[in-house]
Design an enzyme around this catalytic site. Structure first.
Site, PDB file in Angstrom:
ATOM      1  N   TYR A  53       3.188 -31.084  -6.991  1.00  0.00           N
ATOM      2  CA  TYR A  53       2.182 -30.148  -7.519  1.00  0.00           C
ATOM      3  C   TYR A  53       2.910 -29.118  -8.373  1.00  0.00           C
ATOM      4  O   TYR A  53       3.591 -28.235  -7.873  1.00  0.00           O
ATOM      5  CB  TYR A  53       1.447 -29.491  -6.358  1.00  0.00           C
ATOM      6  CG  TYR A  53       0.266 -28.613  -6.705  1.00  0.00           C
ATOM      7  CD1 TYR A  53      -0.119 -28.349  -8.008  1.00  0.00           C
ATOM      8  CD2 TYR A  53      -0.485 -28.025  -5.692  1.00  0.00           C
ATOM      9  CE1 TYR A  53      -1.206 -27.554  -8.303  1.00  0.00           C
ATOM     10  CE2 TYR A  53      -1.583 -27.224  -5.958  1.00  0.00           C
ATOM     11  CZ  TYR A  53      -1.933 -26.982  -7.269  1.00  0.00           C
ATOM     12  OH  TYR A  53      -3.010 -26.185  -7.544  1.00  0.00           O
ATOM     13  N   LYS A 113       0.773 -33.598 -10.052  1.00  0.00           N
ATOM     14  CA  LYS A 113      -0.392 -32.815 -10.485  1.00  0.00           C
ATOM     15  C   LYS A 113       0.144 -31.748 -11.425  1.00  0.00           C
ATOM     16  O   LYS A 113       0.833 -30.817 -11.009  1.00  0.00           O
ATOM     17  CB  LYS A 113      -1.108 -32.196  -9.288  1.00  0.00           C
ATOM     18  CG  LYS A 113      -2.330 -31.357  -9.629  1.00  0.00           C
ATOM     19  CD  LYS A 113      -2.964 -30.801  -8.350  1.00  0.00           C
ATOM     20  CE  LYS A 113      -4.257 -30.042  -8.619  1.00  0.00           C
ATOM     21  NZ  LYS A 113      -4.064 -28.783  -9.348  1.00  0.00           N
TER      22      LYS A 113
END
Length: 308
Positions: free
Chosen positions: A140, A166
């Site tokens: 992330y 992400k």
């Protein structure tokens, strides 16, 4: 056990809110209604207990309980990614094992934060948590925890269980570069809602974001338009997304999303302090602003606006 292979986790994936009651405790009934609503809109997956889910305002037991409720409600209908990031590796591994044992299809984590961890610390963190469970890890990358440079992303991607990222940043040329230099099978999810179309054009495999809860239909339209090379539709829908988000950012936007859900008859719940939940007068003012936005830009086919 996981229900989906990592290569099947693509498309429109809302970063889910955590539905709290007025007492700031998890609202199980509201959660189930909210998740059921998202599934009926045709989303392709769910991302739990991330930034939008206010994970860092929850203790570990609360994060686990929310995952359990959602996994049970979803019942294997769509893939579930559980954000298990925390400030310490030990806590993240505990959450990772719980996510795996509960039935998540993948885990995800921000890099370790607060202290200025070096490259070796960060790589070791991802190695440790990805090695703790057999399901894939999605890195992330977000400014709130510290944007990872391309050279670190490339090193982390070599860890066996790390299968994607992400990418919550506006430098979308990097999405294309990651695909070229890491590999086309390395999944990239665009996390900047205001630039969903750009992310997809640059090769993202899907969108993970906050506002997908409020207006999934717009993001689904953008995704389909890009797939069909219909750039005119993608551009028009993206402009509507930007206008709605820009207005929402005048407030605590998690709470604005909650209000939009409420106006559609879906439990949006309350945000945890120090985020603000709006009183009746403030809600009326926010609603008037959305009505003005809708009329000024002739925004159509957005459910929460149509019901104002």
């Amino acid at each position: 056990m996981a229900n989906f292979k990592v290569e099947e986790i693509k498309g429109i994936i809302p970063a889910a809110l955590t539905i709290f009651g007025k007492d700031e405790e998890i609202d199980e009934k509201g959660t189930r209604l909210y998740i059921d609503y998202l599934l009926k809109q045709g989303v392709d997956g769910l991302y739990l207990t991330g930034s939008t889910g206010e994970a860092f305002l929850m203790d570990l037991d609360e994060r686990k309980r929310y995952v359990e409720i959602v996994v049970d409600e979803v019942g294997g209908r769509v893939p579930i990614i559980v954000h298990i990031g925390d400030i310490g590796t030990k806590k993240s591994i505990e959450l990772a094992n719980h996510a795996y044992n509960t039935g998540a299809d993948a885990i995800s984590s921000v890099p370790p934060f607060y202290w200025q961890f070096g490259e070796e610390n960060i790589i070791n963190y991802y190695f440790d948590i990805s090695s703790s469970v057999p399901i894939p890890l999605i890195v992330y990358n977000i400014a709130l925890a510290g944007i990872l440079r391309l050279n670190i992303i490339k090193k982390i991607s070599k860890i066996e269980n790390v299968k994607g990222i992400k990418y919550t940043a506006t430098t979308h040329d990097q999405i294309s570069t990651i695909k070229d230099q890491v590999g086309q099978s390395f999944l990239v999810y665009s996390g900047c809602d205001e630039m969903a179309a750009s992310g997809l054009i640059n090769g993202a495999d899907g969108i993970i974001g906050s506002f997908l809860s409020l207006m999934p239909e717009l993001f689904i339209d953008i995704y389909k338009a890009i797939e069909n090379n219909d750039l005119a539709t993608a551009k028009a829908k993206q402009k509507d997304v930007i206008r709605i988000i820009e207005y929402s950012l005048h407030y605590d936007y998690f709470s604005v999303i909650r209000l939009g859900l409420k106006w559609m008859g879906i439990p949006g719940g309350y945000s945890r302090r120090p985020f603000k939940s709006y009183n009746d007068e403030e809600e009326k003012a926010i609603k008037r602003g959305f009505l003005d936005l809708k009329e000024r830009y002739h925004i159509q086919d957005v459910k929460f606006l149509d019901l104002l």
